[in-house]
Design a protein around this motif. Sequence first.
Motif, PDB file in Angstrom:
ATOM      1  N   LEU A 154      10.063  13.283 -12.388  1.00 20.10           N
ATOM      2  CA  LEU A 154       8.862  12.953 -12.389  1.00 20.10           C
ATOM      3  C   LEU A 154       8.201  11.808 -11.309  1.00 20.10           C
ATOM      4  O   LEU A 154       7.263  11.883 -10.657  1.00 20.10           O
ATOM      5  N   ALA A 155       9.278  10.734 -11.324  1.00 22.08           N
ATOM      6  CA  ALA A 155       8.931   9.887 -10.472  1.00 22.08           C
ATOM      7  C   ALA A 155       9.079  10.098  -9.045  1.00 22.08           C
ATOM      8  O   ALA A 155       8.260   9.617  -8.050  1.00 22.08           O
ATOM      9  N   ALA A 156      10.006  10.990  -8.777  1.00 19.05           N
ATOM     10  CA  ALA A 156      10.114  11.667  -7.209  1.00 19.05           C
ATOM     11  C   ALA A 156       8.858  12.424  -7.108  1.00 19.05           C
ATOM     12  O   ALA A 156       8.360  12.278  -5.934  1.00 19.05           O
ATOM     13  N   GLU A 157       8.286  13.031  -7.894  1.00 20.88           N
ATOM     14  CA  GLU A 157       6.973  13.799  -7.545  1.00 20.88           C
ATOM     15  C   GLU A 157       5.840  13.093  -7.575  1.00 20.88           C
ATOM     16  O   GLU A 157       4.876  13.112  -6.329  1.00 20.88           O
ATOM     17  N   VAL A 158       5.901  11.764  -8.228  1.00 23.25           N
ATOM     18  CA  VAL A 158       4.804  10.824  -8.024  1.00 23.25           C
ATOM     19  C   VAL A 158       5.135   9.987  -6.609  1.00 23.25           C
ATOM     20  O   VAL A 158       4.011   9.739  -5.941  1.00 23.25           O
ATOM     21  N   SER A 159       6.333   9.754  -6.158  1.00 24.88           N
ATOM     22  CA  SER A 159       6.609   9.051  -4.966  1.00 24.88           C
ATOM     23  C   SER A 159       6.113  10.071  -3.707  1.00 24.88           C
ATOM     24  O   SER A 159       5.632   9.587  -2.493  1.00 24.88           O
ATOM     25  N   ALA A 160       6.258  11.214  -4.049  1.00 25.30           N
ATOM     26  CA  ALA A 160       6.195  12.407  -2.908  1.00 25.30           C
ATOM     27  C   ALA A 160       4.592  12.615  -2.757  1.00 25.30           C
ATOM     28  O   ALA A 160       4.298  13.186  -1.820  1.00 25.30           O
ATOM     29  N   CYS A 161       3.714  12.149  -3.599  1.00 25.88           N
ATOM     30  CA  CYS A 161       2.375  12.278  -3.655  1.00 25.88           C
ATOM     31  C   CYS A 161       1.569  11.676  -2.589  1.00 25.88           C
ATOM     32  O   CYS A 161       1.698  10.201  -2.598  1.00 25.88           O
ATOM     33  N   ALA A 162       1.413  12.045  -1.648  1.00 29.28           N
ATOM     34  CA  ALA A 162       0.860  11.210  -0.181  1.00 29.28           C
ATOM     35  C   ALA A 162      -0.573  10.374  -0.411  1.00 29.28           C
ATOM     36  O   ALA A 162      -0.873   9.692   0.259  1.00 29.28           O
ATOM     37  N   THR A 163      -1.359  11.369  -1.230  1.00 26.30           N
ATOM     38  CA  THR A 163      -2.677  10.867  -1.537  1.00 26.30           C
ATOM     39  C   THR A 163      -2.641   9.694  -2.589  1.00 26.30           C
ATOM     40  O   THR A 163      -3.835   8.996  -2.535  1.00 26.30           O
ATOM     41  N   LEU A 164      -1.791   9.661  -3.548  1.00 28.04           N
ATOM     42  CA  LEU A 164      -1.913   8.542  -4.396  1.00 28.04           C
ATOM     43  C   LEU A 164      -1.655   7.357  -3.981  1.00 28.04           C
ATOM     44  O   LEU A 164      -0.829   6.927  -3.237  1.00 28.04           O
ATOM     45  N   PRO A 165      -2.624   6.221  -4.194  1.00 25.98           N
ATOM     46  CA  PRO A 165      -2.460   4.794  -3.693  1.00 25.98           C
ATOM     47  C   PRO A 165      -1.189   4.185  -4.322  1.00 25.98           C
ATOM     48  O   PRO A 165      -0.695   4.720  -5.300  1.00 25.98           O
ATOM     49  N   GLU A 166      -0.762   3.244  -3.590  1.00 20.70           N
ATOM     50  CA  GLU A 166       0.583   2.252  -3.852  1.00 20.70           C
ATOM     51  C   GLU A 166       0.573   1.881  -5.104  1.00 20.70           C
ATOM     52  O   GLU A 166       1.412   1.823  -5.953  1.00 20.70           O
ATOM     53  N   ASP A 167      -0.411   1.247  -5.732  1.00 23.08           N
ATOM     54  CA  ASP A 167      -0.825   0.653  -6.919  1.00 23.08           C
ATOM     55  C   ASP A 167      -0.748   1.424  -8.013  1.00 23.08           C
ATOM     56  O   ASP A 167      -0.358   1.306  -9.093  1.00 23.08           O
ATOM     57  N   ALA A 168      -1.114   2.752  -7.881  1.00 19.62           N
ATOM     58  CA  ALA A 168      -1.199   3.831  -8.760  1.00 19.62           C
ATOM     59  C   ALA A 168       0.037   4.245  -9.213  1.00 19.62           C
ATOM     60  O   ALA A 168       0.453   4.740 -10.150  1.00 19.62           O
ATOM     61  N   LYS A 169       0.757   4.488  -8.003  1.00 19.09           N
ATOM     62  CA  LYS A 169       2.386   4.781  -8.096  1.00 19.09           C
ATOM     63  C   LYS A 169       3.008   3.951  -8.951  1.00 19.09           C
ATOM     64  O   LYS A 169       3.758   4.215  -9.928  1.00 19.09           O
ATOM     65  N   THR A 170       2.756   2.688  -8.491  1.00 16.47           N
ATOM     66  CA  THR A 170       3.930   1.500  -9.100  1.00 16.47           C
ATOM     67  C   THR A 170       3.260   1.557 -10.710  1.00 16.47           C
ATOM     68  O   THR A 170       4.128   1.277 -11.487  1.00 16.47           O
ATOM     69  N   ARG A 171       1.916   1.928 -11.048  1.00 18.13           N
ATOM     70  CA  ARG A 171       1.656   2.010 -12.470  1.00 18.13           C
ATOM     71  C   ARG A 171       2.198   3.029 -13.257  1.00 18.13           C
ATOM     72  O   ARG A 171       2.785   3.023 -14.148  1.00 18.13           O
TER      73      ARG A 171
END
Length: 122
Positions: free
Chosen positions: A74-91
């Motif tokens: 799941l973390a890999a999918e979040v990390s691979a998401c190019a359009t998701l902002p960095e702070d949203a990924k961290t959250r």
Amino acid sequence: MDGELCRMCGGDGRVGNALGRSTATCPSCHGSGRRSDTSSLFRDVTKTKSSHYSAADATPRGPRVPVTPEGTQLAAEVSACATLPEDAKTRLFAEIINHESTHGRCTKTFLKKIRKQTRLAQ
Ligand SMILES: [Zn+2]
């Protein structure tokens, strides 16, 4: 005179070698000529050991990354998401780690919930 004199060198801090050509620093008192050095050396060893143990205890660290296979994926999918902002990924990473720590694994509902957010961003 303070302290006792070194037994090996008699207080001058130096010992002659067998051939008598030169003198070397006394191995017993390390040149100080005083016997008390031996006991202070032992104290230092104890002090070093105890400070080493307390330093190891002072750095307890919980997991900062997902530990389950589902969480890692799941973390890999979040990390691979190019359009998701960095702070949203961290959250989302924090949510995954937090969910794992309370549930022991990632539930299907939770996987869906997080994946929905990565899709929305795309
Ligand atoms: Zn000595």
